[in-house]
Design a protein around this motif. Structure first.
Motif, PDB file in Angstrom:
ATOM      1  N   LYS A  18       0.836  -1.212   0.000  1.00  0.00           N
ATOM      2  CA  LYS A  18       0.000   0.000   0.000  1.00  0.00           C
ATOM      3  C   LYS A  18       0.859   1.244   0.000  1.00  0.00           C
ATOM      4  CE  LYS A  18      -2.881   2.530   3.317  1.00  0.00           C
ATOM      5  NZ  LYS A  18      -4.001   2.465   4.234  1.00  0.00           N
ATOM      6  N   THR A  19       0.590   2.155  -0.952  1.00  0.00           N
ATOM      7  CA  THR A  19       1.185   3.488  -0.820  1.00  0.00           C
ATOM      8  C   THR A  19       0.097   4.540  -0.677  1.00  0.00           C
ATOM      9  OG1 THR A  19       1.213   4.037  -3.170  1.00  0.00           O
ATOM     10  CG2 THR A  19       3.121   2.837  -2.336  1.00  0.00           C
ATOM     11  N   GLY A  20      -1.153   4.154  -0.828  1.00  0.00           N
ATOM     12  CA  GLY A  20      -2.237   5.137  -0.708  1.00  0.00           C
ATOM     13  C   GLY A  20      -3.591   4.471  -0.809  1.00  0.00           C
ATOM     14  N   ASP A  24      -6.339   0.397  -0.393  1.00  0.00           N
ATOM     15  CA  ASP A  24      -7.502   0.195   0.487  1.00  0.00           C
ATOM     16  C   ASP A  24      -8.715  -0.198  -0.356  1.00  0.00           C
ATOM     17  OD1 ASP A  24      -5.787   1.189   2.364  1.00  0.00           O
ATOM     18  OD2 ASP A  24      -7.062   2.823   3.046  1.00  0.00           O
ATOM     19  N   SER A 303      -1.929  12.420   6.313  1.00  0.00           N
ATOM     20  CA  SER A 303      -1.918  12.053   4.885  1.00  0.00           C
ATOM     21  C   SER A 303      -0.497  12.030   4.382  1.00  0.00           C
ATOM     22  CB  SER A 303      -2.667  13.048   4.008  1.00  0.00           C
ATOM     23  OG  SER A 303      -3.318  14.012   4.737  1.00  0.00           O
ATOM     24  N   ARG A 304      -0.376  11.698   3.100  1.00  0.00           N
ATOM     25  CA  ARG A 304       0.925  11.850   2.464  1.00  0.00           C
ATOM     26  C   ARG A 304       1.305  13.326   2.574  1.00  0.00           C
ATOM     27  NH1 ARG A 304       0.275  11.449  -2.700  1.00  0.00           N
ATOM     28  NH2 ARG A 304      -1.962  11.183  -2.742  1.00  0.00           N
ATOM     29  N   GLN A 308       0.454  17.995  -3.288  1.00  0.00           N
ATOM     30  CA  GLN A 308      -0.979  17.763  -3.532  1.00  0.00           C
ATOM     31  C   GLN A 308      -1.776  18.004  -2.251  1.00  0.00           C
ATOM     32  OE1 GLN A 308      -2.307  13.712  -4.540  1.00  0.00           O
ATOM     33  NE2 GLN A 308      -4.367  14.248  -3.921  1.00  0.00           N
ATOM     34  N   LYS A 309      -1.265  17.467  -1.133  1.00  0.00           N
ATOM     35  CA  LYS A 309      -2.011  17.566   0.120  1.00  0.00           C
ATOM     36  C   LYS A 309      -1.751  18.896   0.836  1.00  0.00           C
ATOM     37  CE  LYS A 309      -3.553  13.241  -0.279  1.00  0.00           C
ATOM     38  NZ  LYS A 309      -4.905  12.856  -0.596  1.00  0.00           N
ATOM     39  N   GLY A 334       2.798  11.084   8.910  1.00  0.00           N
ATOM     40  CA  GLY A 334       2.803  10.822   7.475  1.00  0.00           C
ATOM     41  C   GLY A 334       4.209  10.935   6.940  1.00  0.00           C
ATOM     42  N   CYS A 335       4.316  10.690   5.660  1.00  0.00           N
ATOM     43  CA  CYS A 335       5.617  10.874   5.022  1.00  0.00           C
ATOM     44  C   CYS A 335       5.360  11.293   3.594  1.00  0.00           C
ATOM     45  CB  CYS A 335       6.444   9.603   5.086  1.00  0.00           C
ATOM     46  SG  CYS A 335       5.595   8.157   4.457  1.00  0.00           S
ATOM     47  N   TYR A 361       4.883   6.111   8.206  1.00  0.00           N
ATOM     48  CA  TYR A 361       3.479   5.738   8.160  1.00  0.00           C
ATOM     49  C   TYR A 361       3.302   4.342   8.718  1.00  0.00           C
ATOM     50  CZ  TYR A 361      -1.214   4.689   6.817  1.00  0.00           C
ATOM     51  OH  TYR A 361      -2.533   4.348   6.888  1.00  0.00           O
ATOM     52  N   ALA A 366      -1.998   5.422  12.443  1.00  0.00           N
ATOM     53  CA  ALA A 366      -3.081   6.032  11.659  1.00  0.00           C
ATOM     54  C   ALA A 366      -4.413   5.819  12.385  1.00  0.00           C
ATOM     55  CB  ALA A 366      -3.128   5.432  10.254  1.00  0.00           C
ATOM     56  N   HIS A 378      -7.488  18.222   6.500  1.00  0.00           N
ATOM     57  CA  HIS A 378      -7.302  17.542   5.214  1.00  0.00           C
ATOM     58  C   HIS A 378      -7.378  18.542   4.057  1.00  0.00           C
ATOM     59  CE1 HIS A 378      -6.957  13.786   2.955  1.00  0.00           C
ATOM     60  NE2 HIS A 378      -7.694  14.385   2.051  1.00  0.00           N
ATOM     61  N   GLY A 386     -10.934  10.542  -1.503  1.00  0.00           N
ATOM     62  CA  GLY A 386     -10.544  10.985  -0.163  1.00  0.00           C
ATOM     63  C   GLY A 386     -11.079  10.057   0.906  1.00  0.00           C
ATOM     64  N   THR A 388      -9.359   9.305   3.729  1.00  0.00           N
ATOM     65  CA  THR A 388      -8.898   9.703   5.059  1.00  0.00           C
ATOM     66  C   THR A 388      -9.959  10.468   5.868  1.00  0.00           C
ATOM     67  OG1 THR A 388      -6.706   9.732   4.108  1.00  0.00           O
ATOM     68  CG2 THR A 388      -6.936  10.780   6.241  1.00  0.00           C
TER      69      THR A 388
HETATM   70  P1  ADP Z   1      -4.494   9.286  -1.229  1.00  0.00           P
HETATM   71  O1  ADP Z   1      -4.568   7.892  -1.713  1.00  0.00           O
HETATM   72  O2  ADP Z   1      -4.566  10.324  -2.303  1.00  0.00           O
HETATM   73  O3  ADP Z   1      -3.367   9.542  -0.288  1.00  0.00           O
HETATM   74  P2  ADP Z   1      -6.864   8.729   0.416  1.00  0.00           P
HETATM   75  O4  ADP Z   1      -7.283   9.603   1.558  1.00  0.00           O
HETATM   76  O5  ADP Z   1      -7.930   8.254  -0.444  1.00  0.00           O
HETATM   77  O6  ADP Z   1      -5.799   9.575  -0.379  1.00  0.00           O
HETATM   78  O7  ADP Z   1      -6.121   7.441   0.968  1.00  0.00           O
HETATM   79  C1  ADP Z   1      -5.045   7.519   1.791  1.00  0.00           C
HETATM   80  C2  ADP Z   1      -4.764   6.172   2.407  1.00  0.00           C
HETATM   81  O8  ADP Z   1      -3.363   6.057   2.546  1.00  0.00           O
HETATM   82  C3  ADP Z   1      -5.328   6.008   3.780  1.00  0.00           C
HETATM   83  O9  ADP Z   1      -5.555   4.649   4.043  1.00  0.00           O
HETATM   84  C4  ADP Z   1      -4.202   6.522   4.672  1.00  0.00           C
HETATM   85  O10 ADP Z   1      -4.268   6.004   5.981  1.00  0.00           O
HETATM   86  C5  ADP Z   1      -3.002   6.050   3.934  1.00  0.00           C
HETATM   87  N1  ADP Z   1      -1.832   6.905   4.056  1.00  0.00           N
HETATM   88  C6  ADP Z   1      -1.769   8.170   4.477  1.00  0.00           C
HETATM   89  N2  ADP Z   1      -0.503   8.614   4.455  1.00  0.00           N
HETATM   90  C7  ADP Z   1       0.239   7.600   4.001  1.00  0.00           C
HETATM   91  C8  ADP Z   1       1.617   7.436   3.725  1.00  0.00           C
HETATM   92  N3  ADP Z   1       2.478   8.421   3.933  1.00  0.00           N
HETATM   93  N4  ADP Z   1       2.006   6.238   3.240  1.00  0.00           N
HETATM   94  C9  ADP Z   1       1.125   5.245   3.019  1.00  0.00           C
HETATM   95  N5  ADP Z   1      -0.188   5.346   3.249  1.00  0.00           N
HETATM   96  C10 ADP Z   1      -0.615   6.510   3.728  1.00  0.00           C
END
Ligand code: ADP
Ligand code: GLC
Length: 517
Positions: A18-20, A24, A303-304, A308-309, A334-335, A361, A366, A378, A386, A388
Motif C-alpha cells: 500500500k502506498t495510498g 484500500d 496524509s501523504r 498535492q495535500k 505521514g511521510c 506511516y 493512523a 485535510h 478521499g 482519510t
Molecule cells: P491518497 O490515496 O490520495 O493519499 P486517500 O485519503 O484516499 O488519499 O487514501 C489515503 C490512504 O493512505 C489512507 O488509508 C491513509 O491512511 C493512507 N496513508 C496516508 N498517508 C500515508 C503514507 N504516507 N504512506 C502510506 N499510506 C498513507
C-alpha cells in the motif's frame, strides 16, 4: 447459473502492498464483490511483500516472453479475506520495496515502463485463455499501472472480455518515452493524439481512456472536474469519451475502520458510549509526546506529506494559528516530500508542548490518530475521492477539508452562520492560501467550543453510511453492461438476486455502529 467472473488488475492492494488509497479500495472492493457472489480475482505484481504475505501460493503458469523477460503466474489468496489473487512473479518486481515505484532516493525506477507493461500483458494472457486460469468475463483495470490492457487486447485481437478502467488519480498517468513502444508491444498507429500519444510521450493511462469499454472515476464531482480544470491535459480525450465515463464513489472497509471493534486503538467506543474516545485522545497525546490535556482540541494531519495535500500551505498557516489560538495541539503523522518533512520536524522543535510529529506511516498510528483527534486537517489541491476524512468521520473526528473532488460529495459543511447546517459533518473551505485554511480552522475551533453543536456533528459524521455494498453493486451493474453477451445474464441474475427486498435488507448494513440515530 454460472458465477460472473471478474479480474481486478492493480498495482497495490491491502494488506499486501500500500502506498495510498488505491490499495484500500482494491482490498475492500475485492472482498465486497466476493461476498456478493462475484467470482473475483485480484491480479497484481509479485512484489516481495506480496509473495511473502499471500497464502497458499502456487505457480499455475509460465508467462514466457513478457516485456522485460519471462515471468510466472502465481495463484494464492489474500491473507485476510481469502479473496483470490494472482501474482506476476518477475525479476522486474523482485527488488521493489515499500514504495514500489521509486528508488531509495525517491526517483522513479527506470524500468517502470517495462514492468507495468508486463503486468498488463500478463492480464491479457489470462483474458486470452493463454494461462491455466479461467478467462474472466470482465477485466477491470485500475489506474495507469494497468492502463495498457484494453489497448493490448485490441492489438492482439482478444475479444469476449469486457474492459473497464477506473481512474483513482488522474495526476498519475504513466507517461514514458516513445522508444519503449516496440518493446512493450504497442504499434505506432496507436501512438496518435486520438490514441495514447501525450506530449511526445506515450501514456498508459491515456491508452486505458482511449480503448476501455467503460471508464469510471471515484466521485461525482471529480468526474466533472477532470473534464475541465483538473483534466491534467487529458480533458480532450475524456470529453471525447464522456459517454462511457461515469462515477462510482468508493466505500470504506467497515471491518477495518470501526471504532466499536477496532483492535488497533486503545479503547473502543461508539455513539452510545463515547468515553473510549477520551481514552484514545489521551493515548494520541502520549504517542506524540504532548501534554495530556483532555479539554485541549487536538488537530491531526494524517496524509501523504506532499504538495498535492497542501503541506506547504499547512506549514505556512500553522505558526500564526498557534499564536492566535493558544489552546490547541497538533499531531502530524505521514511521510512524503523530504523538504516538508523537515519543516514539520522543525515545527515540533519550535513548539514542543503543542506540536507532535511522526514522520513515517504505520497503520497503528493512523488508527490512533483518527480515534484520538478532535479535528482532522485535510487540505488538498485535488482529491478524487478521499478516504482519510471518512475514516476520521467514522471515529467522530471532524474534518476540516478542501472543497474539491470527492470531499464536496462526502463532507457536509457546517455553514458560516451561528446555526449549524442540518446534517453537517465537517468544515469545507475553498482556496489554497494559508488564510483560507486558517479561517476554516478558526471556524472548526469555534464549533468545538459549543459542545452540543460539536456532538451533533460527531453524531452526524459517525452515522454516515459508507459501506461498500452500494458501490460494489454499481460495479456489478457496470460489468453487466460490458460483459460478453453470453455472460451478461450471470451479472443480471446476480443483481436481481441482490436487489430482492429480503436480500438487500440483510446485506446493506447502514452503519457498523450500534446507535440510536
Ligand atoms: P491518497 O490515496 O490520495 O493519499 P486517500 O485519503 O484516499 O488519499 O487514501 C489515503 C490512504 O493512505 C489512507 O488509508 C491513509 O491512511 C493512507 N496513508 C496516508 N498517508 C500515508 C503514507 N504516507 N504512506 C502510506 N499510506 C498513507
Ligand atoms: C487515489 C486518490 C484518492 C482516492 C483513492 C482511492 O489515491 O488520490 O482520493 O480516495 O485513490 O480511490
Amino acid at each position: 447459473m454460472s458465477q460472473p467472473r471478474v479480474l481486478l488488475v492493480t498495482s497495490e492492494a491491502v494488506p499486501l502492498v500500500k502506498t495510498g488509497g488505491l490499495a484500500d479500495v482494491i482490498g475492500a472492493l475485492g472482498a465486497s464483490l466476493s461476498s456478493l457472489n462475484v467470482d473475483v480475482t485480484i491480479l497484481m505484481p509479485g512484489y516481495p511483500a506480496a509473495l511473502e504475505q499471500a497464502r497458499n501460493l502456487k505457480k499455475i503458469s509460465d508467462l514466457p516472453g513478457l516485456p522485460g523477460g519471462d515471468a510466472e503466474l502465481m495463484q494464492g489468496v489474500m491473507p485476510d479475506t481469502g479473496v483470490k489473487v494472482l501474482l506476476v512473479r518477475s525479476p522486474l518486481f523482485s527488488s521493489r520495496t515499500a514504495n514500489p515505484y521509486v528508488d531509495k532516493n525517491g526517483k522513479e525506477l527506470d524500468d517502470n515502463a517495462v514492468a507495468f507493461a508486463s503486468l498488463s500483458h500478463a492480464a491479457v494472457r489470462v483474458c486470452a485463455g493463454r494461462t491455466d486460469y479461467p478467462v474472466p468475463h470482465v477485466v477491470h483495470a485500475n489506474d495507469w499501472h494497468a492502463g495498457l490492457i484494453a489497448a493490448l487486447m485490441k492489438v492482439q485481437g482478444v475479444t469476449g472480455v469486457g474492459t473497464a478502467l477506473t481512474i483513482h488519480n488522474l495526476a498519475f498517468q504513466g507517461n514514458f518515452p516513445l522508444e519503449h513502444a516496440t518493446e512493450i508491444g504497442i504499434p505506432s498507429d496507436m501512438i496518435t493524439a486520438e490514441g495514447m500519444e501525450f506530449w511526445g510521450k506515450m501514456s498508459y493511462l491515456k491508452a486505458g481512456i482511449a480503448w476501455s469499454d467503460r471508464i469510471t472515476t471515484v466521485s461525482k464531482t471529480y468526474a466533472e472536474e477532470i473534464l475541465g480544470e483538473l483534466g491534467y491535459g487529458m480533458q480532450d480525450i475524456l470529453n471525447r469519451r464522456k459517454d462511457v465515463l461515469s462515477a462510482i464513489p468508493n466505500g470504506v472497509d467497515l471491518d477495518t475502520w470501526n471504532p466499536s471493534s477496532d483492535a488497533l486503538i486503545k479503547r473502543n467506543f461508539s455513539l452510545d458510549n463515547m468515553s473510549g474516545k477520551t481514552v484514545c485522545k489521551r493515548e494520541l497525546q502520549r504517542l506524540f509526546n504532548l501534554p495530556l490535556q483532555p479539554f485541549t482540541p487536538v488537530l491531526a494531519l494524517g496524509s501523504r506529506i506532499t504538495h498535492q495535500k497542501m503541506a506547504d500551505v499547512v506549514l505556512a498557516a500553522l505558526p500564526q494559528l498557534l499564536q492566535e489560538h493558544p489552546h490547541f495541539q497538533v499531531v502530524i503523522h505521514g511521510c512524503g516530500e523530504p523538504q516538508y518533512e523537515e519543516q514539520f520536524n522543525q515545527l515540533a522543535k519550535d513548539y514542543p508542548e503543542r506540536v507532535g510529529v511522526h514522520i513515517g506511516y504505520d497503520e497503528q498510528r493512523a488508527h490512533a490518530l483518527h480515534a484520538g483527534a478532535d479535528i482532522l486537517l485535510h487540505p488538498t489541491r485535488f482529491e478524487p475521492f478521499g478516504l482519510t476524512p471518512i475514516y476520521s468521520m467514522l471515529y467522530g473526528t471532524i474534518p476540516v477539508a478542501s472543497c474539491v473532488g470527492g470531499l464536496c460529495d462526502t463532507v457536509v459543511d457546517a455553514g458560516q452562520g451561528d446555526d449549524m447546517v442540518e446534517g453537517a459533518t465537517g468544515v469545507l473551505f475553498k482556496g489554497e492560501e494559508a488564510s483560507h485554511l486558517s479561517d476554516a480552522v478558526g471556524r472548526a475551533l469555534a464549533l468545538y467550543a459549543r459542545p452540543t453543536v460539536w456532538q451533533t456533528m460527531q453524531r452526524n459524521a459517525m452515522s454516515c453510511d459508507f459501506s461498500w455494498t452500494s458501490p460494489a453493486m454499481a460495479y456489478i451493474q457496470l460489468y453487466a453492461s460490458i460483459a460478453p453477451v453470453n455472460a451478461r445474464p450471470f451479472f443480471l441474475e446476480l443483481l436481481k438476486e441482490l436487489m430482492k427486498p429480503k436480500a438487500s435488507k440483510s446485506m446493506v448494513t447502514p452503519s457498523p455502529l450500534k446507535m440510536t440515530a
